[in-house]
Scaffold this active site. Structure first.
Site, PDB file in Angstrom:
ATOM      1  CG  ASP A   1      37.998  41.191  78.152  1.00 27.82           C
ATOM      2  OD1 ASP A   1      38.282  41.204  78.654  1.00 27.82           O
ATOM      3  OD2 ASP A   1      37.825  42.863  77.772  1.00 27.82           O
ATOM      4  CG  HIS A   2      39.127  34.845  80.929  1.00 27.91           C
ATOM      5  ND1 HIS A   2      38.341  34.959  82.165  1.00 27.91           N
ATOM      6  CD2 HIS A   2      39.739  33.685  80.958  1.00 27.91           C
ATOM      7  CE1 HIS A   2      37.940  34.303  82.937  1.00 27.91           C
ATOM      8  NE2 HIS A   2      38.497  33.194  82.092  1.00 27.91           N
TER       9      HIS A   2
END
Ligand code: CAO
Length: 542
Positions: free
Chosen positions: A514-515
């Site tokens: 999850d950036h």
């Protein structure tokens, strides 16, 4: 030239009535009887006309204000001789021609029977002298159980609409009016079956004061003011639901405001195009259905429905519950999580040699040893050493929640669908423990015997397709976790050792994260570290 203060006239005793529209602006030249403001109570809307001609020099109210009798509305500059003195004994006439009902206008009641359950005839109350008023809405049906104050019918004159509330609780046993009828004071509305306690003493004449409890409902008010003046060009446009050109009663306008649905878009099905509550509800329903079918819910164009049988034979099978839940979870993650997937190959040649050397012992112990327990163990160490991967974003996105335990989910492919049992405290377990537990949990998953608690609390997920095949894939983060490791089938690849190419067993890894929680640098470091651990499992004990 003099300045006159225009106040709220007698509005039938209603207090705190909302300003839903100001019909004039500073500088407007208005004639006597031009509408100044539209007020709306729970039960009626009314226009307040100007008692005299003049120029608006100041407005003391705003949309949404609550007003009562005597509150100042605006200031008018009037020519000498224009001002109308306010006769002390006729405040209603002098102030603004709003002719509210002088008495509370609850329906009158003719009590036929004071026994335990009696029949009460509910009649039109004093409605300020208006006769042959249109019944624009009948709000109840035979058989309805009513509470005191529930609206029975909506009446509308040229200038105002009003709801007639039930003076008492009871069951509707007959209706004497229908939409489109005209009715006057004293006309029968309906018959109510009421319990003795709810019934009031008989009131034979409609001009008598209404029963005490009926007054609890704000009385409807009749405004006999002339139609509002055309809006001046610089006065602000009315809110869509308060636009006097919209033909709707106060209850419908109120509902429209609550729903945020502009009435201007609603087509009225009543007499003269009047909008009923049902029209409004149907409009909102249609708008929602339209939005759902045209957008897929998030502004995403929906996939059109296709009749596949037009092209050949088909069978239709319902999705399993697991499949539906997985689909929902995947969709949620896919839409919410900005995914990055990073790829690498880990050299597990030594690990594989070691694993092969354990096969006999594994057999003695009754367990099957695959690369998975080693990967679990390496991931646990990498998670401990890279806490950002062992974390979750809290639901409002304001904080990171760092976990001091290492529970790892393992995707298991079952005939009923994909399930993810969670292995707890992986960092504290031996390879043998993990080997036994993965087999046990995978079997339970396939037998659909996993308990909900066994699928909760994961910090990170491993999805291994190594036993199935493929060179690589991009796994979807299992939210609220922030990362997932996808494993594909190991392949023997030529590796340059500085002098020559040598065959090495390379395990394809794909790390999705999850950036929002993890940056590319973090991802690179985690992946490199994991590769080092798998390449030399002695590091697991360091
Ligand atoms: N490369 C090559 N061979 C591999 C391998 C890999 N990466 N991983 C496992 N294998 C081998 C095993 O060693 C075993 O061979 P042997 O019997 O000769 O030892 C064989 O493949 C089968 O292994 P397995 O799949 O039974 O066992 P596992 O521990 O690797 O995996 C489990 C267990 C439950 C994870 C797996 O059976 C499974 O269901 N995987 C599917 C997961 C899935 O559907 N993921 C998709 C998620 S979508 O995001």
């Amino acid at each position: 030239m003099s300045k006159e203060i225009i106040k709220v006239p007698d509005i039938g005793g209603a207090e705190g009535v909302e300003v839903i529209e100001i019909c004039v602006a500073v500088g407007d030249q208005i004639a006597a009887e031009d509408s100044l403001v539209v007020l709306e109570s729970d039960k009626a809307s009314m226009e307040v006309p100007s008692p005299m001609a003049g120029t608006v020099s100041a407005i003391m109210i705003s949309d949404g204000d609550s007003l009562s009798e005597g509150d100042v509305i605006l200031e008018l500059e009037v020519e000498a001789g224009e001002a109308v003195a306010e006769p002390e004994d006729a405040p209603v006439q002098a102030s603004a021609e709003v002719k509210p009902d002088p008495e509370p206008v609850a329906p009158s009641v003719n009590e036929n029977n004071a026994a335990a359950a009696s029949t009460q005839t509910i009649k039109v109350p004093d409605i300020g002298g208006a006769a042959n008023v249109d019944v624009i809405e009948v709000c109840v049906a035979v058989g309805d159980d009513l509470a005191e104050g529930d609206s029975l019918i909506v009446l509308e004159t040229d200038k105002a609409s009003m709801e007639v509330p039930a003076p008492m609780a009871g069951k509707v046993i007959s209706l004497a009016v229908a939409e489109g009828d005209t009715i006057s004071e004293g006309g029968e509305i309906l018959k109510l079956e009421v319990m003795a306690a709810a019934a009031e003493p008989a009131t034979e004449t409609t001009s008598s004061p209404a029963p005490a409890e009926a007054v609890a409902s704000p009385p409807p008010v009749v405004a006999s003011a002339p139609a509002p003046a055309a809006q001046s060009s610089d006065s602000k446009p009315p809110a869509a639901d308060s636009d006097p050109s919209i033909y709707a009663g106060p209850a419908v306008r109120r509902l429209a405001r609550e729903l945020g649905a502009p009435l201007i878009d609603v087509k009225g099905s009543g007499p003269k195009g009047r909008i009923s509550k049902d029209d409004l509800k149907a409009h909102v329903k249609a708008a929602l259905a339209n939005k759902a079918s045209s957008s897929g819910g998030s502004g995403i164009p929906a996939v059109p429905a296709v009749d596949f049988s037009k092209f050949g034979d088909v069978t239709i099978e319902p999705l399993t519950k697991i499949h539906k839940i997985t689909a929902q979870n995947m969709h949620r993650s896919w839409l919410n999580v900005p995914h990055v997937t990073q790829f690498d190959d880990a050299d597990i040649s030594d690990l594989e040699d070691f694993r092969q050397s354990l096969k006999a012992e594994a057999e003695r112990r009754g367990v099957k040893i695959t690369p998975l327990p080693f990967i679990l163990k390496a991931c646990a160490k990498a998670l401990l050493d890279h806490p950002k991967f062992n974390a979750s974003l809290d639901s409002d996105g304001e904080n990171m929640v760092f976990k001091h335990y290492v529970h790892i989910g393992m995707a298991v492919d079952t005939p009923a669908g994909l399930v993810v049992p969670v292995i707890r405290d992986v960092d504290k377990k031996s390879i043998w423990d993990l080997a036994a537990e993965t087999v046990e949990l995978a079997q339970k998953a396939k037998d659909r015997k996993l308990k909900p608690a066994e699928m909760q609390g994961g910090c990170f997920t491993i999805s291994s397709l190594g036993g199935i095949g493929g060179q690589g894939f991009t796994p979807i983060v299992n939210t609220p976790e922030v990362a997932i490791l996808g494993i594909s089938k190991l392949a023997v690849k030529p590796h340059w050792n500085g002098k020559e190419f040598v065959p090495r067993k390379m395990l394809p890894l794909a790390l999705s994260y999850d950036h929002r929680a993890i940056n590319g640098g973090d991802g690179g470091r985690f992946m490199t570290y994991l590769g080092e651990l798998l390449a030399d499992i002695r590091r697991l004990v360091l």
